[in-house]
Design a protein around this motif. Sequence first.
Motif, PDB file in Angstrom:
ATOM      1  N   GLU A  28      24.976  66.509  14.414  1.00 14.45           N
ATOM      2  CA  GLU A  28      23.606  66.473  14.916  1.00 14.45           C
ATOM      3  C   GLU A  28      23.492  65.414  16.014  1.00 14.45           C
ATOM      4  OE1 GLU A  28      20.967  65.810  11.628  1.00 14.45           O
ATOM      5  OE2 GLU A  28      22.177  67.100  10.309  1.00 14.45           O
ATOM      6  N   VAL A  29      22.750  65.724  17.064  1.00  8.29           N
ATOM      7  CA  VAL A  29      22.642  64.818  18.221  1.00  8.29           C
ATOM      8  C   VAL A  29      21.179  64.672  18.613  1.00  8.29           C
ATOM      9  CG1 VAL A  29      23.333  64.397  20.608  1.00  8.29           C
ATOM     10  CG2 VAL A  29      24.920  65.550  19.037  1.00  8.29           C
ATOM     11  N   THR A  30      20.749  63.432  18.793  1.00  8.84           N
ATOM     12  CA  THR A  30      19.386  63.149  19.233  1.00  8.84           C
ATOM     13  C   THR A  30      19.424  62.276  20.481  1.00  8.84           C
ATOM     14  OG1 THR A  30      18.568  63.212  16.947  1.00  8.84           O
ATOM     15  CG2 THR A  30      17.145  62.183  18.603  1.00  8.84           C
ATOM     16  N   PRO A  31      18.968  62.785  21.630  1.00 10.83           N
ATOM     17  CA  PRO A  31      18.836  61.934  22.816  1.00 10.83           C
ATOM     18  C   PRO A  31      17.597  61.044  22.688  1.00 10.83           C
ATOM     19  CG  PRO A  31      19.080  64.267  23.400  1.00 10.83           C
ATOM     20  CD  PRO A  31      18.738  64.191  21.945  1.00 10.83           C
ATOM     21  N   VAL A  32      17.744  59.767  23.029  1.00  7.42           N
ATOM     22  CA  VAL A  32      16.661  58.796  22.893  1.00  7.42           C
ATOM     23  C   VAL A  32      16.669  57.864  24.105  1.00  7.42           C
ATOM     24  CG1 VAL A  32      15.773  56.843  21.531  1.00  7.42           C
ATOM     25  CG2 VAL A  32      16.726  58.843  20.373  1.00  7.42           C
ATOM     26  N   ASN A  33      15.487  57.516  24.583  1.00  7.61           N
ATOM     27  CA  ASN A  33      15.374  56.471  25.589  1.00  7.61           C
ATOM     28  C   ASN A  33      15.635  55.137  24.899  1.00  7.61           C
ATOM     29  OD1 ASN A  33      14.595  54.468  27.372  1.00  7.61           O
ATOM     30  ND2 ASN A  33      12.683  55.455  27.980  1.00  7.61           N
ATOM     31  N   LEU A  34      16.834  54.598  25.066  1.00  8.77           N
ATOM     32  CA  LEU A  34      17.244  53.416  24.306  1.00  8.77           C
ATOM     33  C   LEU A  34      16.656  52.122  24.842  1.00  8.77           C
ATOM     34  CD1 LEU A  34      20.948  54.328  23.477  1.00  8.77           C
ATOM     35  CD2 LEU A  34      18.929  54.515  22.021  1.00  8.77           C
ATOM     36  N   SER A  35      15.888  52.209  25.924  1.00  6.97           N
ATOM     37  CA  SER A  35      15.119  51.026  26.334  1.00  6.97           C
ATOM     38  C   SER A  35      13.862  50.886  25.476  1.00  6.97           C
ATOM     39  CB  SER A  35      14.735  51.108  27.809  1.00  6.97           C
ATOM     40  OG  SER A  35      13.791  52.144  28.036  1.00  6.97           O
ATOM     41  N   ASN A  36      13.551  51.918  24.701  1.00  5.53           N
ATOM     42  CA  ASN A  36      12.401  51.920  23.795  1.00  5.53           C
ATOM     43  C   ASN A  36      12.930  51.717  22.371  1.00  5.53           C
ATOM     44  OD1 ASN A  36      10.263  52.565  22.078  1.00  5.53           O
ATOM     45  ND2 ASN A  36       9.478  54.171  23.428  1.00  5.53           N
ATOM     46  N   LEU A  37      12.891  50.493  21.894  1.00  4.59           N
ATOM     47  CA  LEU A  37      13.495  50.183  20.598  1.00  4.59           C
ATOM     48  C   LEU A  37      12.753  50.831  19.441  1.00  4.59           C
ATOM     49  CD1 LEU A  37      14.407  46.433  21.189  1.00  4.59           C
ATOM     50  CD2 LEU A  37      15.869  48.446  21.414  1.00  4.59           C
ATOM     51  N   ASP A  38      11.444  51.030  19.590  1.00  5.78           N
ATOM     52  CA  ASP A  38      10.699  51.733  18.534  1.00  5.78           C
ATOM     53  C   ASP A  38      11.161  53.189  18.429  1.00  5.78           C
ATOM     54  OD1 ASP A  38       9.200  49.537  17.799  1.00  5.78           O
ATOM     55  OD2 ASP A  38       7.581  49.978  19.218  1.00  5.78           O
ATOM     56  N   ALA A  39      11.438  53.805  19.587  1.00  2.00           N
ATOM     57  CA  ALA A  39      11.948  55.179  19.569  1.00  2.00           C
ATOM     58  C   ALA A  39      13.317  55.238  18.908  1.00  2.00           C
ATOM     59  CB  ALA A  39      12.014  55.727  20.999  1.00  2.00           C
ATOM     60  N   LEU A  40      14.126  54.212  19.150  1.00  2.00           N
ATOM     61  CA  LEU A  40      15.436  54.152  18.495  1.00  2.00           C
ATOM     62  C   LEU A  40      15.278  54.057  16.985  1.00  2.00           C
ATOM     63  CD1 LEU A  40      18.495  53.764  18.300  1.00  2.00           C
ATOM     64  CD2 LEU A  40      18.144  51.348  18.860  1.00  2.00           C
ATOM     65  N   ARG A  41      14.428  53.164  16.530  1.00  2.00           N
ATOM     66  CA  ARG A  41      14.232  53.020  15.077  1.00  2.00           C
ATOM     67  C   ARG A  41      13.748  54.321  14.453  1.00  2.00           C
ATOM     68  NH1 ARG A  41      11.787  48.204  17.108  1.00  2.00           N
ATOM     69  NH2 ARG A  41      13.063  46.336  16.671  1.00  2.00           N
ATOM     70  N   SER A  42      12.861  55.009  15.159  1.00  2.00           N
ATOM     71  CA  SER A  42      12.328  56.264  14.629  1.00  2.00           C
ATOM     72  C   SER A  42      13.383  57.359  14.562  1.00  2.00           C
ATOM     73  CB  SER A  42      11.156  56.733  15.499  1.00  2.00           C
ATOM     74  OG  SER A  42      10.093  55.812  15.460  1.00  2.00           O
ATOM     75  N   ALA A  43      14.375  57.281  15.429  1.00  2.00           N
ATOM     76  CA  ALA A  43      15.405  58.322  15.488  1.00  2.00           C
ATOM     77  C   ALA A  43      16.492  58.141  14.441  1.00  2.00           C
ATOM     78  CB  ALA A  43      16.027  58.352  16.879  1.00  2.00           C
ATOM     79  N   LEU A  44      16.597  56.957  13.856  1.00  2.00           N
ATOM     80  CA  LEU A  44      17.645  56.701  12.870  1.00  2.00           C
ATOM     81  C   LEU A  44      17.456  57.568  11.628  1.00  2.00           C
ATOM     82  CD1 LEU A  44      17.833  52.810  13.094  1.00  2.00           C
ATOM     83  CD2 LEU A  44      19.707  54.384  13.645  1.00  2.00           C
TER      84      LEU A  44
END
Length: 415
Positions: free
Chosen positions: A145-161
């Motif tokens: 499974e692969v999820t692209p995330v804007n990694l400059s947005n740390l909240d988006a990263l946490r949500s994608a985990l």
Amino acid sequence: MKAHLPPKQITAVETPHPMHPATRALDGGLRPDPITGAIAPSISMSVNNVFTPGGSAFSADGIGDLTELPYLYARWTNPTVRDLERRLASLESAEDALATATGVAAIAATFLALLKSGDHLIISDVCYAGAYELATRILPGFGIEVTPVNLSNLDALRSALRPNTKLIHAESPCNPLLRLTDLSALAEIARAAGVLTSVDSTLATPVITQPLTHGMDLVIHSLTKFMNGHGDALGGAVIGRKELISRIRASSGVYLGAALSAQNAWLILRGIDTLFPRLRTASENAMVLAKHLEAHPKVLAVTYPGLASHPQHALAARQMALPGGMITFQTADPEVVAQKMAARFRVMHYAFSLGHQRSICVHIGTDDIMASTYRMTGESLADYKRFAGEGVFRLSVGLEDARDLIEDLDRALAD
């Protein structure tokens, strides 16, 4: 008759005394030839090496660290390639490195060694097209499974985990936006979740950022670009802890078959000798050009980490020793400007790739790259356009006199 004994491989980075980074670019792991005394690394072109019966292995299967074996077969290990790997590990303050035939081979080796069916990968939503397309179009076919995330947005990263997230792959600065990722913050989030991290640092090089010192697990380079710096050799590398590199080498490094040639390893070693002065000069030139472009009436926007106008300028100042040799800028009627560049450049070259000693510029249209690679919609597309608008000119600044480069740009931008 005297037996031909194979040379013992050196498995760790050898530094007889602490050296500063610029010195390690020249001397990290360097050993004069024991027979000739030659200082420059030799090229070992042989595919095969003699060995003592019983001291070898027919298969790589089950061998924890192939570098602990004698040199046997060039697809596994090669003396010149190992010289390069030691130099790379020294530059990144790492335990070991695996050199590969290309940068995308290093990325593929990392993904396929660390991920299996049922695992989850988070990848930067803007990164090298080959890495992004491999992750989003090939890996799902293997059940990853692969999820692209804007990694400059740390909240988006946490949500994608997710519970099955095994790897976060970043790129900083990312290509082509020159958007940055806060590597220390990303590493802290990943460690708390028990997730490995890798970062493509091709645009930075160890001259500008050493990601492992920021807590990242692995750093990846397309050696084809700034590390080689001469536009004449393909190569890639993944660098980090010995345990991880041995794991990647024993699986993907062997079975993908993407071994780096000794000739290219030697060329890249030659390029690394001048890595620090090249990056310093490229950064100096890029700062001059970025300021000139920012004030140019035909330029709509400029993105460069060294400019105060970069939205992450504070992070750049904290994470990057130099602002780098890459600039992006926007103009009106970019297709017309691109045609003028191709016709009017006298010093620069209108071409793909980057990181060469000569300046290279190319237009990357937003609609084009969305159709071919990223396929973003909604807020993701809006995030992209905040950096790129309808498209950017990606300028890889070389070692020419900045005055000549300015004349070239002015000529191309003129009516």
